[in-house]
Design an enzyme around this catalytic site. Sequence first.
Site, PDB file in Angstrom:
ATOM      1  N   GLN A   1     -10.226  16.959   2.251  1.00  0.00           N
ATOM      2  CA  GLN A   1      -8.866  16.449   2.108  1.00  0.00           C
ATOM      3  C   GLN A   1      -7.839  17.441   2.620  1.00  0.00           C
ATOM      4  O   GLN A   1      -6.821  17.063   3.206  1.00  0.00           O
ATOM      5  CB  GLN A   1      -8.584  16.107   0.635  1.00  0.00           C
ATOM      6  CG  GLN A   1      -9.474  15.009   0.086  1.00  0.00           C
ATOM      7  CD  GLN A   1      -9.515  13.795   1.001  1.00  0.00           C
ATOM      8  OE1 GLN A   1      -8.494  13.144   1.238  1.00  0.00           O
ATOM      9  NE2 GLN A   1     -10.689  13.485   1.541  1.00  0.00           N
TER      10      GLN A   1
ATOM     11  N   HIS B   1      -6.650  17.168   6.220  1.00  0.00           N
ATOM     12  CA  HIS B   1      -5.787  16.058   6.635  1.00  0.00           C
ATOM     13  C   HIS B   1      -4.388  16.541   6.988  1.00  0.00           C
ATOM     14  O   HIS B   1      -3.777  16.095   7.955  1.00  0.00           O
ATOM     15  CB  HIS B   1      -5.658  15.029   5.507  1.00  0.00           C
ATOM     16  CG  HIS B   1      -6.711  13.966   5.530  1.00  0.00           C
ATOM     17  ND1 HIS B   1      -6.862  13.084   6.570  1.00  0.00           N
ATOM     18  CD2 HIS B   1      -7.648  13.627   4.621  1.00  0.00           C
ATOM     19  CE1 HIS B   1      -7.858  12.256   6.305  1.00  0.00           C
ATOM     20  NE2 HIS B   1      -8.357  12.564   5.133  1.00  0.00           N
TER      21      HIS B   1
ATOM     22  N   GLU C   1      -5.779  10.614  -6.333  1.00  0.00           N
ATOM     23  CA  GLU C   1      -6.173   9.603  -5.351  1.00  0.00           C
ATOM     24  C   GLU C   1      -7.696   9.497  -5.306  1.00  0.00           C
ATOM     25  O   GLU C   1      -8.261   8.406  -5.390  1.00  0.00           O
ATOM     26  CB  GLU C   1      -5.617   9.993  -3.986  1.00  0.00           C
ATOM     27  CG  GLU C   1      -6.012   9.056  -2.859  1.00  0.00           C
ATOM     28  CD  GLU C   1      -5.604   9.565  -1.496  1.00  0.00           C
ATOM     29  OE1 GLU C   1      -5.646   8.771  -0.538  1.00  0.00           O
ATOM     30  OE2 GLU C   1      -5.262  10.763  -1.374  1.00  0.00           O
ATOM     31  N   HIS C   2      -8.369  10.629  -5.129  1.00  0.00           N
ATOM     32  CA  HIS C   2      -9.833  10.688  -5.101  1.00  0.00           C
ATOM     33  C   HIS C   2     -10.311  11.575  -6.240  1.00  0.00           C
ATOM     34  O   HIS C   2      -9.787  12.674  -6.435  1.00  0.00           O
ATOM     35  CB  HIS C   2     -10.342  11.295  -3.787  1.00  0.00           C
ATOM     36  CG  HIS C   2      -9.807  10.635  -2.559  1.00  0.00           C
ATOM     37  ND1 HIS C   2      -8.803  11.210  -1.781  1.00  0.00           N
ATOM     38  CD2 HIS C   2     -10.130   9.472  -1.957  1.00  0.00           C
ATOM     39  CE1 HIS C   2      -8.542  10.415  -0.759  1.00  0.00           C
ATOM     40  NE2 HIS C   2      -9.340   9.356  -0.839  1.00  0.00           N
TER      41      HIS C   2
ATOM     42  N   ASP D   1     -14.512   7.275   2.594  1.00  0.00           N
ATOM     43  CA  ASP D   1     -13.593   7.118   3.716  1.00  0.00           C
ATOM     44  C   ASP D   1     -14.158   6.218   4.801  1.00  0.00           C
ATOM     45  O   ASP D   1     -13.394   5.642   5.582  1.00  0.00           O
ATOM     46  CB  ASP D   1     -13.273   8.488   4.330  1.00  0.00           C
ATOM     47  CG  ASP D   1     -12.216   9.244   3.556  1.00  0.00           C
ATOM     48  OD1 ASP D   1     -11.507   8.623   2.745  1.00  0.00           O
ATOM     49  OD2 ASP D   1     -12.107  10.472   3.755  1.00  0.00           O
TER      50      ASP D   1
ATOM     51  N   HIS E   1      18.917 -28.068 -18.363  1.00  0.00           N
ATOM     52  CA  HIS E   1      17.507 -27.861 -18.655  1.00  0.00           C
ATOM     53  C   HIS E   1      17.053 -28.796 -19.776  1.00  0.00           C
ATOM     54  O   HIS E   1      16.042 -29.498 -19.676  1.00  0.00           O
ATOM     55  CB  HIS E   1      17.261 -26.407 -19.086  1.00  0.00           C
ATOM     56  CG  HIS E   1      17.207 -25.421 -17.971  1.00  0.00           C
ATOM     57  ND1 HIS E   1      18.278 -25.152 -17.171  1.00  0.00           N
ATOM     58  CD2 HIS E   1      16.194 -24.609 -17.528  1.00  0.00           C
ATOM     59  CE1 HIS E   1      17.950 -24.225 -16.282  1.00  0.00           C
ATOM     60  NE2 HIS E   1      16.689 -23.880 -16.481  1.00  0.00           N
TER      61      HIS E   1
END
Length: 433
Positions: free
Chosen positions: A259, A262, A327-328, A361, A420
């Site tokens: 990660q 990235h 996230e992971h 991934d 109504h």
Amino acid sequence: MPHFLNSTDADFEARFVELLSMKREDSPEVDDIVAGIIADVRARGDAAVIELTSKFDRLDLTPETLRYTPDEIEAECAKVSDEDRAALQLAADRIRAYHARQMPEDQQWTDEAGAELGWRWSAVSAAGLYVPGGLASYPSSVLMNAIPAKVARVERLAITVPTPDGIANPLVLLAARIAGVDEVYRIGGAQAIAALAYGTDTIAPVDKITGPGNAFVAAAKRRVFGKVGIDMIAGPSEILVIADSDNDPDWLALDLMSQAEHDESAQSLLITTDEAFGRRVAAAVDARLETLERREIAGASWRDFGAVITVADLDEAAALSNRIAPEHLELCVADADALSDKCVHAGAIFLGQWTPEAIGDYVGGPNHVLPTARSARFSSGLSVMDFLKRTTLARMTPAALSTIGAAAETLAISESLEAHGLSVRARLDALND
């Protein structure tokens, strides 16, 4: 060197809160620029998109060349090796099979009052997928975004992929073909988001936009939300590994770097019950940073945002994980299933030391478009559901209306909504005539 924390330290809570609150998102003043780009595309359409593409991607286009032709796609796909083609097809097959199981069922029933109730699911008519281009060009993202849309039976799927200097990525175009994409446009940035949202003479507007991008793309997605749906505002990638000492430090170092490579703003965290083991993992990271191709990016991420946290036990690890809402989340422990039950806030969980995040991934099957920046506390990863809408159904018989109508009239009167109540009363009176 990453941050080293120990839950027994007197300043642990303050340092942990500081770790959580680190601002990792790119923070240029982009919103005003993006607002101008969107306004320009709305006003001038194709001309604005073409001008901005020339400026940012050094690619001169015309309305006729905004979209890849079938022959151009065929020529690019032919450049893909048999090995890469097979890998993409395997990934696509697994992603499609996983997401097919997510399709919900329509429901309809008659309740005790005799009313017919239910719901039905239908896909958005058109979806747009943003695919990063240039150095960050990911055919896997094409599969992860496009396949759920097609499983949901979206009628039209358009992709925008920036093509700096006119250099196409054959793998991206092959992934688009495999996933069943209908249209591919060689544009990117905020102008692509604006074109998908509002349309131009050449690009028809869509109903929902998904896919990752840089700060300008994220800002554009924020601004067009409401005109179209969006999946999420994705921030820098992140991984949390919870591990005991019965692991290979080098394996975990590679998982953390998967990660970190990235983005310099990505975050890689390790929680362990063994401080000495955590130090060994950090040493293994240092060794790997000597040889990784993206070592400058990964090294900056690890130095600025990485952390090794030592805790007393796995219950404490789970509690911290839920506060991080990663996230992971990799669970490299003896009983990963038991620990997983305690980790309720995570985008995706990878169970056991033989399940590296990188499998998710590409070929695992579950989607890799996941909530970041602690948003896993309240949101989920991309799925078939992102491309579906639920429409409720109701039918009153005279008997059902006679049974429950008076209560509706009473509530309408209590809210001072006369029409109504009268709309129900008129029908109840007709039943009594």
